[in-house]
Design an enzyme around this catalytic site. Sequence first.
Site, PDB file in Angstrom:
ATOM      1  N   ASP A 157       0.853  -1.194   0.000  1.00 43.40           N
ATOM      2  CA  ASP A 157       0.000   0.000   0.000  1.00 43.40           C
ATOM      3  C   ASP A 157       0.885   1.240   0.000  1.00 43.40           C
ATOM      4  OD1 ASP A 157      -2.083   1.986   0.767  1.00 43.40           O
ATOM      5  OD2 ASP A 157      -3.272   0.184   1.145  1.00 43.40           O
TER       6      ASP A 157
ATOM      7  N   THR B 273     -20.045  -0.727  -0.651  1.00 46.84           N
ATOM      8  CA  THR B 273     -19.759  -1.422   0.610  1.00 46.84           C
ATOM      9  C   THR B 273     -19.563  -0.362   1.694  1.00 46.84           C
ATOM     10  OG1 THR B 273     -18.720  -3.193  -0.663  1.00 46.84           O
ATOM     11  CG2 THR B 273     -18.171  -3.097   1.670  1.00 46.84           C
TER      12      THR B 273
ATOM     13  N   VAL C  25       1.735   0.334  -6.457  1.00 47.32           N
ATOM     14  CA  VAL C  25       1.761  -0.913  -7.245  1.00 47.32           C
ATOM     15  C   VAL C  25       2.249  -0.706  -8.677  1.00 47.32           C
ATOM     16  CG1 VAL C  25       0.072  -2.225  -5.912  1.00 47.32           C
ATOM     17  CG2 VAL C  25      -0.733  -0.749  -7.772  1.00 47.32           C
TER      18      VAL C  25
ATOM     19  N   LEU D 121      -6.594  -5.040  -4.603  1.00 46.99           N
ATOM     20  CA  LEU D 121      -7.605  -4.077  -4.154  1.00 46.99           C
ATOM     21  C   LEU D 121      -7.040  -2.663  -4.125  1.00 46.99           C
ATOM     22  CD1 LEU D 121      -8.269  -6.947  -2.575  1.00 46.99           C
ATOM     23  CD2 LEU D 121      -9.987  -5.537  -1.466  1.00 46.99           C
TER      24      LEU D 121
ATOM     25  N   THR E 175      -4.588   6.580  -0.156  1.00 46.53           N
ATOM     26  CA  THR E 175      -5.932   6.642   0.455  1.00 46.53           C
ATOM     27  C   THR E 175      -6.060   5.661   1.618  1.00 46.53           C
ATOM     28  OG1 THR E 175      -6.835   5.098  -1.180  1.00 46.53           O
ATOM     29  CG2 THR E 175      -7.100   7.450  -1.642  1.00 46.53           C
ATOM     30  N   GLY E 176      -5.278   4.598   1.630  1.00 46.10           N
ATOM     31  CA  GLY E 176      -5.285   3.675   2.769  1.00 46.10           C
ATOM     32  C   GLY E 176      -4.566   4.285   3.965  1.00 46.10           C
TER      33      GLY E 176
ATOM     34  N   LYS F   9     -10.928  -0.053 -14.356  1.00 46.69           N
ATOM     35  CA  LYS F   9     -11.385  -1.370 -13.881  1.00 46.69           C
ATOM     36  C   LYS F   9     -11.805  -2.257 -15.051  1.00 46.69           C
ATOM     37  CE  LYS F   9     -11.060  -0.966  -9.304  1.00 46.69           C
ATOM     38  NZ  LYS F   9     -10.231  -1.861  -8.466  1.00 46.69           N
TER      39      LYS F   9
ATOM     40  N   TYR G 176     -11.931   5.803 -13.338  1.00 48.41           N
ATOM     41  CA  TYR G 176     -12.110   4.624 -12.476  1.00 48.41           C
ATOM     42  C   TYR G 176     -12.771   3.489 -13.259  1.00 48.41           C
ATOM     43  CZ  TYR G 176     -13.406   1.915  -8.305  1.00 48.41           C
ATOM     44  OH  TYR G 176     -13.553   0.926  -7.358  1.00 48.41           O
TER      45      TYR G 176
END
Length: 324
Positions: free
Chosen positions: A39, A191, A65, A89, A43-44, A165, A161
Amino acid sequence: MTGAIQPDAWVIVAGGSGFIGSHLCEALLARGYRVLDIDDHSTGRMSNVDHLRATGRFELVECDVTAADLAQRVAAVVGDHPVAAVAHLASAASPPAYLARPLETLAVGSVGTERLISIALGHDARFLLASTSEVYGDPLEHPQRETYWGNVNPIGERSVYDEAKRFAEALTTAHERASGLDARIARIFNTYGPRMQPDDGRVVTNFVHQARRGEAMTVYGDGSQTRSFCFVSDEVEGLIALLHSDVRGPVNIGNPMEFTMIELATAVGEVLGVEPRLDHRPLPMDDPRVRRPDITRARELLGWEPQVALLDGLRMMVDSLDAD
Ligand code: UDP
């Protein structure tokens, strides 16, 4: 990795410090895996995973990544131990977060996906792609089945986005065909739950935090647009069921209970014991009118379906904020 867990095997979770990623790391550790979180903390948050270090089986590589030396940095941690899976993710995922990082979001979905797939291939590991309901865009089919190709504006703001994806799904599938990649593709629907960043700008976080502060809830447009909200523990159980299955091709992992944003505001008011006050704002560009997963594939092939009703999930989320 179908069936029995390989004790001691690594699962690499890219984006493991994020909202869903950190819950996935926790669930994998509980099942006996070693977990390597990659990470860059754009944002994490470290605080999402700090408590996992005490397990002695959790490692973190702080890295984007898309970095050219990603594979070497991973190899330096996992050594000769088997790697059971690589779960991707990593990405800004809330609309304000990816709109603020348009080029990075496209790079994570393209270059980042390629790098993670090549790590999976190099370690003979399964690859799990966290895709999204956004591949359906503003859907013309409702509810959305995996066979639906979607309705996406390729040059709209959200395309950074959505198309990233969609490209990631295309790349994953091409590698299945061309390189023998052992891949699973989850299409994750909205979620919510503990560890969502208070300022992520998503509707559940905005409503919950606004109502807790005694403010009006910001409803974009007239609030008749719909979403289907999945509690994070259900989402993670779905991802793990898919990871351990033999199911190829995309699988919707989401909660099929559908609510308008007005209904969501009412639910948040009920949970907090406040009269919901609404503050209508303009609808963002290309905001999908409706969204609800058809989860027949997940039900039949994974034996999975969500367990947590919206009011219960909202209560758990509010309780976790009260405990902070
Ligand atoms: N939304 C809203 N108020 C907010 C934030 C979002 O009414 O404060 C709406 C948004 O326009 C969309 C829905 O809630 O129709 C879900 O938005 P979110 O950003 O949570 O995720 P999306 O499903 O659009 O990716």
